[in-house]
Motif scaffolding. Structure first.
Motif, mmCIF file in Angstrom:
data_model
loop_
_atom_site.group_PDB
_atom_site.id
_atom_site.type_symbol
_atom_site.label_atom_id
_atom_site.label_comp_id
_atom_site.label_asym_id
_atom_site.label_seq_id
_atom_site.Cartn_x
_atom_site.Cartn_y
_atom_site.Cartn_z
ATOM 1 N N GLU A 164 18.874 11.490 -18.136
ATOM 2 C CA GLU A 164 18.565 13.122 -17.732
ATOM 3 C C GLU A 164 18.486 13.492 -16.408
ATOM 4 N N GLN A 165 19.188 12.694 -15.452
ATOM 5 C CA GLN A 165 18.816 13.276 -14.198
ATOM 6 C C GLN A 165 20.351 13.646 -13.475
ATOM 7 N N SER A 166 21.492 13.459 -13.817
ATOM 8 C CA SER A 166 22.645 13.424 -13.272
ATOM 9 C C SER A 166 23.059 15.099 -13.304
ATOM 10 N N GLU A 167 23.557 15.557 -12.257
ATOM 11 C CA GLU A 167 23.865 16.876 -11.949
ATOM 12 C C GLU A 167 25.502 17.079 -12.258
ATOM 13 N N GLY A 168 25.849 16.533 -13.164
ATOM 14 C CA GLY A 168 27.203 16.478 -13.709
ATOM 15 C C GLY A 168 28.256 15.539 -13.019
ATOM 16 N N ASP A 169 27.773 14.576 -12.073
ATOM 17 C CA ASP A 169 28.460 13.614 -11.412
ATOM 18 C C ASP A 169 27.900 12.356 -11.891
ATOM 19 N N GLU A 170 28.465 10.938 -11.775
ATOM 20 C CA GLU A 170 27.859 9.807 -12.132
ATOM 21 C C GLU A 170 26.564 9.544 -11.183
ATOM 22 N N VAL A 171 25.641 9.333 -11.947
ATOM 23 C CA VAL A 171 24.260 9.313 -11.324
ATOM 24 C C VAL A 171 24.236 8.320 -10.097
ATOM 25 N N ASP A 172 24.703 7.221 -10.327
ATOM 26 C CA ASP A 172 24.721 6.073 -9.112
ATOM 27 C C ASP A 172 25.860 6.233 -8.299
ATOM 28 N N ALA A 173 26.736 7.161 -8.260
ATOM 29 C CA ALA A 173 27.835 7.178 -7.629
ATOM 30 C C ALA A 173 27.774 7.325 -6.083
ATOM 31 N N LEU A 174 28.566 6.467 -5.191
ATOM 32 C CA LEU A 174 28.184 6.341 -3.876
ATOM 33 C C LEU A 174 28.767 7.485 -3.128
ATOM 34 N N LEU A 175 27.745 8.041 -1.995
ATOM 35 C CA LEU A 175 28.006 9.237 -1.371
ATOM 36 C C LEU A 175 28.917 8.944 -0.127
ATOM 37 N N ASP A 176 29.557 10.120 0.110
ATOM 38 C CA ASP A 176 30.439 10.031 1.445
ATOM 39 C C ASP A 176 29.457 10.700 2.752
ATOM 40 N N GLU B 168 28.204 14.238 2.917
ATOM 41 C CA GLU B 168 26.998 14.475 1.725
ATOM 42 C C GLU B 168 25.723 13.953 2.538
ATOM 43 N N ALA B 169 24.807 14.355 2.092
ATOM 44 C CA ALA B 169 23.509 13.886 2.662
ATOM 45 C C ALA B 169 22.847 12.559 1.762
ATOM 46 N N ALA B 170 22.318 11.959 2.603
ATOM 47 C CA ALA B 170 21.653 10.703 2.143
ATOM 48 C C ALA B 170 20.481 11.088 1.139
ATOM 49 N N ARG B 171 19.734 10.560 0.269
ATOM 50 C CA ARG B 171 18.730 10.759 -0.393
ATOM 51 C C ARG B 171 17.378 10.059 0.019
ATOM 52 N N ILE B 172 16.346 10.961 0.438
ATOM 53 C CA ILE B 172 15.193 10.084 0.423
ATOM 54 C C ILE B 172 14.307 10.279 -0.909
ATOM 55 N N ILE C 261 0.846 -1.303 0.086
ATOM 56 C CA ILE C 261 0.108 -0.031 0.034
ATOM 57 C C ILE C 261 0.877 1.161 -0.104
ATOM 58 N N GLY C 262 2.243 1.057 0.155
ATOM 59 C CA GLY C 262 3.028 2.401 0.054
ATOM 60 C C GLY C 262 4.309 1.673 -0.095
ATOM 61 N N SER C 263 5.134 2.713 -0.527
ATOM 62 C CA SER C 263 6.649 2.580 -0.825
ATOM 63 C C SER C 263 7.716 3.544 -0.489
ATOM 64 N N GLY C 264 8.720 3.843 -0.308
ATOM 65 C CA GLY C 264 9.529 4.730 -0.170
ATOM 66 C C GLY C 264 10.984 4.287 0.162
ATOM 67 N N GLY C 265 11.906 4.864 -0.311
ATOM 68 C CA GLY C 265 13.392 4.452 0.370
ATOM 69 C C GLY C 265 14.022 5.700 0.634
ATOM 70 N N TRP C 266 15.545 5.338 0.915
ATOM 71 C CA TRP C 266 16.582 6.107 1.175
ATOM 72 C C TRP C 266 17.920 5.766 0.136
ATOM 73 N N SER C 267 18.766 6.407 -0.060
ATOM 74 C CA SER C 267 19.821 6.114 -0.865
ATOM 75 C C SER C 267 21.130 6.732 -0.550
ATOM 76 N N LYS C 268 22.017 5.962 -0.458
ATOM 77 C CA LYS C 268 23.501 6.207 -0.282
ATOM 78 C C LYS C 268 24.164 6.708 -1.756
ATOM 79 N N ARG C 269 23.244 7.052 -2.686
ATOM 80 C CA ARG C 269 23.967 7.198 -3.928
ATOM 81 C C ARG C 269 23.550 8.659 -4.264
ATOM 82 N N ASN C 270 24.162 8.978 -5.325
ATOM 83 C CA ASN C 270 23.909 10.575 -5.971
ATOM 84 C C ASN C 270 22.385 11.057 -6.391
ATOM 85 N N THR C 271 22.033 9.757 -6.945
ATOM 86 C CA THR C 271 20.624 10.041 -7.698
ATOM 87 C C THR C 271 19.656 10.652 -6.809
ATOM 88 N N MET C 272 19.025 11.900 -7.309
ATOM 89 C CA MET C 272 18.046 12.446 -6.274
ATOM 90 C C MET C 272 16.568 12.091 -6.394
#
Length: 185
Positions: A89-101, A105-109, A67-78
């Motif tokens: 279409e989504q990268s901001e100049g960096d590798e889209v799925d690069a790991l975050l530090d 850096e902030a995790a992504r919701i 009935i619902g879904s959602g996640g967090w990510s340790k990767r660059n994709t927003m």
């Protein structure tokens, strides 16, 4: 209500695809035009299988129904599903799925969807709590996200702050207003 939160599996993908279509089509109708909704479902919103593979995507289940879904990510994709990454279409100049530090850096919701019959009943909040706890356990001290207009009230209520408005364009010329938001733990 016997709501359970669990990690999503690849076997959940067909149910997630249906949930996404129903959630976006119904809950976005008061905020976006039918053309924006159709375009966003084609080009932006969809399952991001990387979240499932990373073990960072949760589903809310009642009586074996998602009935619902959602996640967090340790990767660059927003934001966005597999189709957006495939289009590049989504990268901001960096590798889209690069790991975050997590130290700097902030995790992504990411990718929150609730079935229309279950909206405004705490499902999104329960999933968001699971995501925030998991991100904190992975040593992240800040999270950020891109909120749709129907999703923004949830995040504001949960202590997120708007840091900027944005427009997400689609290849067919539609554009969706959204907000970039952050929260520090």
């Amino acid at each position: 209500m016997n709501l359970k939160i669990r990690l999503a599996t690849t076997e959940d993908v067909p149910a997630l695809q249906q949930l996404i279509r129903e959630s976006v089509a119904s809950l976005s109708a008061a905020y976006y035009t039918p053309e924006q909704i159709a375009s966003s479902l084609l080009h932006i919103f969809g399952v991001d299988t990387q979240l499932i593979l990373d073990g960072t995507y949760f589903v809310a289940v009642v009586e074996n129904e998602i009935i619902g879904s959602g996640g967090w990510s340790k990767r660059n994709t927003m934001f966005g599903g597999d189709q957006l990454k495939a289009a590049g279409e989504q990268s901001e100049g960096d590798e889209v799925d690069a790991l975050l530090d997590p130290a700097i850096e902030a995790a992504r919701i990411r990718a929150f969807y609730v079935h229309p019959q279950w909206s405004r009943k705490g499902v999104g909040s329960r999933i968001l709590t699971a995501c925030e706890e998991a991100a904190q356990a992975a040593d992240f001290r800040k999270v950020e996200l891109v909120a749709t207009l129907p999703g923004e009230p949830l995040y504001l209520a949960r202590g997120y702050e708007r840091v900027g408005a944005m427009q997400i364009g689609t290849p067919d010329g539609e554009s969706l207003p959204m907000f970039r938001m952050t929260k520090t733990f």
